[in-house]
Structure formats: C-alpha cells, structure tokens
Design an enzyme around this catalytic site. Sequence first.
Site, short mmCIF file in Angstrom:
data_model
loop_
_atom_site.label_atom_id
_atom_site.label_comp_id
_atom_site.label_asym_id
_atom_site.label_seq_id
_atom_site.Cartn_x
_atom_site.Cartn_y
_atom_site.Cartn_z
N PHE A 124 0.85 -1.19 0.00
CA PHE A 124 0.00 0.00 0.00
C PHE A 124 0.88 1.23 0.00
O PHE A 124 1.71 1.41 0.89
CB PHE A 124 -0.93 0.04 1.21
N ASP A 157 9.28 2.67 1.64
CA ASP A 157 8.10 3.39 2.12
C ASP A 157 7.96 3.11 3.62
O ASP A 157 7.50 2.05 4.03
CB ASP A 157 6.86 2.92 1.34
N LYS A 217 2.54 9.66 8.33
CA LYS A 217 1.82 9.22 9.54
C LYS A 217 2.35 9.76 10.88
O LYS A 217 1.91 10.81 11.31
CB LYS A 217 1.71 7.69 9.54
#
Length: 417
Positions: A150, A235, A270
């Site tokens: 993702f 990522d 995040k």
Amino acid sequence: MSTDLTAQNNALVDTGQGSAQWMERYARSVMGVFGTPQRVLVRGEGAYVWDADGRRYLDLLGGIAVNALGHAHPFLVSAVTAQLATLGHVSNFFANPLQIALAERILELAQAPEGSTVFFSNSGTEANEAAFKLTRRTGRTKVVAAQGAFHGRSLGALAMTWKPAYREPFEPLPAGVVHVPWGDVDALAAAVDDETAAVVLEPVQGEAGVRPAPAGYLAAARRLTRAHGALLVLDEVQSGVGRTGAWFAHQLAELNGGEDVTPDVMTLAKGLGGGIPVGATVVYGTANTHLLNPGQHGTTFGGNPVACAAGLATLHVIERDGLLANAVTVGQRIEDGVVGHPLVSGVRGFGLLRAIQLTQPVAATVASALLDAGFIVNPVAPDAIRLAPPLILTADQADSFTAALPAALDLAAQELS
Ligand SMILES: *Cc1c(COP(=O)(O)O)cnc(C)c1O
C-alpha cells in the site's frame, strides 16, 4: 484560551447532540468513501479518546499509526500553537527555519550521507508520489513493487499499490509498475533488470496486515538494485518515526540482518507530525537528490512552519522520553500478554506495530466486541487485528487490553458456533 472565534466554533460542535444525531448528519454531508464510522469522537488525552456519548476508549490504533505522542500531548500542543501564533504559513517561495531544522533532524536520524535532502509534503501519498516522479528522472520507467503493498491513493501511488479493488476502477494508471510476491527473493531477482528505475518496498507491510519483510529480503533488494543501477525506495510512512522501536524500520537488525540496507529514497508521514499532516521524501546522496530539478515538483502547504514545528516536537519528545525503548518493551508485553486462545495463531510485527493473527476470519467481530469494551483496534484483514497505539502506551494500559481480549475472542467464537 477563549477567543470569540473558538467560542463560535464551539457553538457549532457543542450542540449537546449524541452519536446518533451526529451520524445522521455525517451520512448527509460527508462523502461515504470510508464506510460507516465506528464512533463519533470528540476529545482525547494521552492514549485515551472519548466519544460523543461520553464513553472512554483506549486508543490502540492511534489514528492509524499517526498519534505517536497520543492525544493532546502538551509539548506538541504548545509547539504548534506557539508556531501558529508566530508564523503559520509562507509558501515555498520563502524558506523558514522550522523546515530547515526538521530536514536536518530527519537526515541525522536517517544517518543519510552528505548531499542528502528532504522534500516536505502533507501525506504519505504525496511523499510516495514525489518518490515515484523522482524514479522517472532516472530515464527508466520500470518500477518493481510488492504484492500486498500500500503506497497511497493518488494515481501514481495507486499504480504502486497492490490491491486490485483499489486500482481497477481507476485504470489506466501510470504504466511501468510490476508487482512481485512479497518476501520472495528469487521473484525479486527475476524482476529487477537494467531497465528497472526502482524497487519500492515497505519494510513492514502495514495495510497488508503488518507483514514484516522476511530475514534477508531488504538486503537482497539493496544488492539487486545496486547491481542493476536501480533505486531502492523504502516506504516507511507507517513503519517509520519510532513505531517499530527504531527510528526507521530498516534500521532494525531483525529487518536488515546486520547488513547495510540504506535506501536511495525513504518516504515518511503518519507518525512524523504526531497528528498534524506532514509528509517527507528523504533522498539519499547528491546524485539522487539532483534527479528532481527546480520546477519539476512542488507543493503549496508542504514544509509549512506549523507542520514542521509539529514534526520537530514529535521527534524531540520521542527522543527525550525514550519512546523507542518504550515501543520495544510495551510491544513485547502485548505479544507476551496475548495468551493462547483457539482463535489466535500468533502475534507479529515489531515495537508498537503489531498484528494478532486469527485462525478464522472474525477480525471484524473481535474488533467490534473490543470497541464495546472500550478498546480501539483495527481489523486490518478479515483474519488479523492491527495495533498501532501511541508510543507513550504504558505497560498497565497494554495489560488492560490483553486482559480484555479473551472475552472478545470468546464472543467471536460463540458467533461461529
Ligand atoms: C498510510 C500509508 C500511505 C498513505 O499515506 P496517506 O497519508 O494516507 O496518504 C502510504 N504508504 C504506507 C506504507 C502507508 O501505510
């Protein structure tokens, strides 16, 4: 801090309405791409949040690995409010000291070599979109990503994301991305060639159900990309900023196997702003950093002083309060505290990024029972419960969760029979 304006805002939300009325208004006004929200939340403090009916929950999801310092952390609140009261936004036509200081701090924690730089944005998607654009500047267009990956929902990030249900309604996506089975070194070796611009991987796949790269996988990816002149893009939007007990997951011995897996590009978001939107694309080394030239990428909000103050405050408190060590200790305590149950086959992940693997597809039932019992968790897959709590979570709070878990599992077991 009572101003006319906060009083006016408060009048709009302090209506005395309960969850039911808010949900009715939600359905009529907010786009329904997220499904039906579980609760209407109105307040938070530390690892707890409260809903519109006054019920308290231990937040073991942390806004999806975002609220690293929990809710309403005094240091973060004062850093952000002080910055907003000093200089809130200037655009990237101007430099601001907060942005420079945050870039320097990230590069230091990343142990990035001289010549490395940071591009700031507002989300993980944007951080990955910038990375994707950067890979195009190598003169190659092939990108190797992983099944289960993702990376976000913009068209570029979506092209690198695996889930067909997310991708297919929006095809054609930018071309050139191939997906290989996650964790399979041979498949990776077969896919990476001299036409490959980049290999893009999450050190721990988050949305796929907290699936860490198997031992040796990141090191193999590093060797293969180096051999073929391709970039390694990690990522760390979910796994970074202390979540796994290291500043960045690829620095964990369990994931790098003691080898140097320093990427060419690392993306963050995040947890970085502790709840304020901040994305970062970290580009390692002079050569890579010059792949994107003046005018080839940009952002209006990215790197604004308030967001960067939030980033600096978050990193500061993580270090000052020893939250990397806390993530390791409390994460281990959760793993140890999840006792044998016929519906549990194990706990995986590192630090405070964990999944409880279930033997049956009852994660939604378990999560809903836990919510009723005052615990927020995430059924990340039909058979897996994800935990990504604030890094300030205490041992006692962790114990309260593991004590409540068996009853929720029993309830799901009853529904099965
Ligand atoms: C959440 C996530 C993203 C997308 O981040 P947004 O801030 O939602 O755009 C990208 N990559 C990973 C690994 C993520 O977990």
